[in-house]
Write a protein that holds these residues in place. Sequence first.
Motif, PDB file in Angstrom:
ATOM      1  N   TYR A 178     -89.046  -4.505 -59.263  1.00 12.99           N
ATOM      2  CA  TYR A 178     -88.482  -5.604 -58.486  1.00 12.99           C
ATOM      3  C   TYR A 178     -89.123  -6.867 -59.037  1.00 12.99           C
ATOM      4  O   TYR A 178     -90.324  -7.082 -58.865  1.00 12.99           O
ATOM      5  N   ARG A 232     -89.321 -11.809 -49.421  1.00 11.75           N
ATOM      6  CA  ARG A 232     -88.768 -10.635 -50.096  1.00 11.75           C
ATOM      7  C   ARG A 232     -89.843  -9.577 -50.316  1.00 11.75           C
ATOM      8  O   ARG A 232     -89.630  -8.393 -50.081  1.00 11.75           O
ATOM      9  N   VAL A 233     -91.010 -10.006 -50.769  1.00 10.27           N
ATOM     10  CA  VAL A 233     -92.119  -9.074 -50.991  1.00 10.27           C
ATOM     11  C   VAL A 233     -92.474  -8.375 -49.686  1.00 10.27           C
ATOM     12  O   VAL A 233     -92.653  -7.153 -49.649  1.00 10.27           O
ATOM     13  N   LYS A 234     -92.553  -9.129 -48.625  1.00  5.49           N
ATOM     14  CA  LYS A 234     -92.882  -8.545 -47.327  1.00  5.49           C
ATOM     15  C   LYS A 234     -91.813  -7.529 -46.904  1.00  5.49           C
ATOM     16  O   LYS A 234     -92.137  -6.417 -46.476  1.00  5.49           O
ATOM     17  N   THR A 284     -89.090 -11.081 -59.576  1.00  6.17           N
ATOM     18  CA  THR A 284     -88.613 -12.436 -59.295  1.00  6.17           C
ATOM     19  C   THR A 284     -88.927 -13.251 -60.534  1.00  6.17           C
ATOM     20  O   THR A 284     -90.090 -13.388 -60.914  1.00  6.17           O
ATOM     21  N   PHE A 290     -98.734  -3.687 -57.437  1.00  5.26           N
ATOM     22  CA  PHE A 290     -98.749  -5.023 -56.850  1.00  5.26           C
ATOM     23  C   PHE A 290     -99.517  -6.044 -57.689  1.00  5.26           C
ATOM     24  O   PHE A 290     -99.610  -7.203 -57.327  1.00  5.26           O
ATOM     25  N   TYR A 344     -83.674 -12.741 -58.485  1.00  2.00           N
ATOM     26  CA  TYR A 344     -84.226 -11.437 -58.157  1.00  2.00           C
ATOM     27  C   TYR A 344     -83.556 -10.411 -59.046  1.00  2.00           C
ATOM     28  O   TYR A 344     -82.333 -10.400 -59.166  1.00  2.00           O
ATOM     29  N   ASP A 399     -89.543 -15.784 -52.022  1.00  2.00           N
ATOM     30  CA  ASP A 399     -90.106 -14.611 -52.683  1.00  2.00           C
ATOM     31  C   ASP A 399     -91.134 -13.922 -51.796  1.00  2.00           C
ATOM     32  O   ASP A 399     -91.192 -12.689 -51.742  1.00  2.00           O
ATOM     33  N   THR A 447     -92.066  -4.299 -49.213  1.00  2.00           N
ATOM     34  CA  THR A 447     -93.291  -3.495 -49.212  1.00  2.00           C
ATOM     35  C   THR A 447     -93.744  -3.036 -47.835  1.00  2.00           C
ATOM     36  O   THR A 447     -94.524  -2.093 -47.732  1.00  2.00           O
ATOM     37  N   ILE A 507     -93.669  -4.485 -58.377  1.00  3.32           N
ATOM     38  CA  ILE A 507     -93.140  -5.735 -57.846  1.00  3.32           C
ATOM     39  C   ILE A 507     -93.948  -6.882 -58.436  1.00  3.32           C
ATOM     40  O   ILE A 507     -95.183  -6.827 -58.483  1.00  3.32           O
TER      41      ILE A 507
END
Length: 157
Positions: free
Chosen positions: A109, A30-32, A111, A92, A151, A27, A35, A5
Amino acid sequence: MISLIVAHANQNVIGFKGDMPWHLPADLKRVKALTTGNTIVMGRKTYESLGRPLPNRKNVVLTRNKDFKPKGVTVIHDLKEIQSLDGKVFIFGGSGLYDVTTNIVEEMYITRIYETFAGDTFFVDYDLNEWDIISREYFEPDAQNIYPYEYLHLVKK
């Protein structure tokens, strides 16, 4: 499954002076969402830039430093240990970890932020022809997210 990601701007910029050069709340959400409940693997510098383990995720730090033992984090010292982690694993960051793991990740994934920033840290070059595009969503700037972005969910061919 090993996933990756990342958010990057034009020229694959991912950082400047130890931080992200943009603020994009969409973003971060989205990450939260992606993951949470999974494992994130990061390098020591990325962990130190966060300053703490991210909640509701297994936080793993890959480092050569044998004395590095922060509370609430699993520390590993060999890249091969990533492949033995249970469940869905997200690479990450930072750039050094991305560089050495892009050949083992099965999906990404991404962005993509369509803006140019000063940067001193970069994401590895990648060829979209080597990936199947599972989804692609483009977003215009709005009051909270002031840059155009998209995305991408990619799976290795």
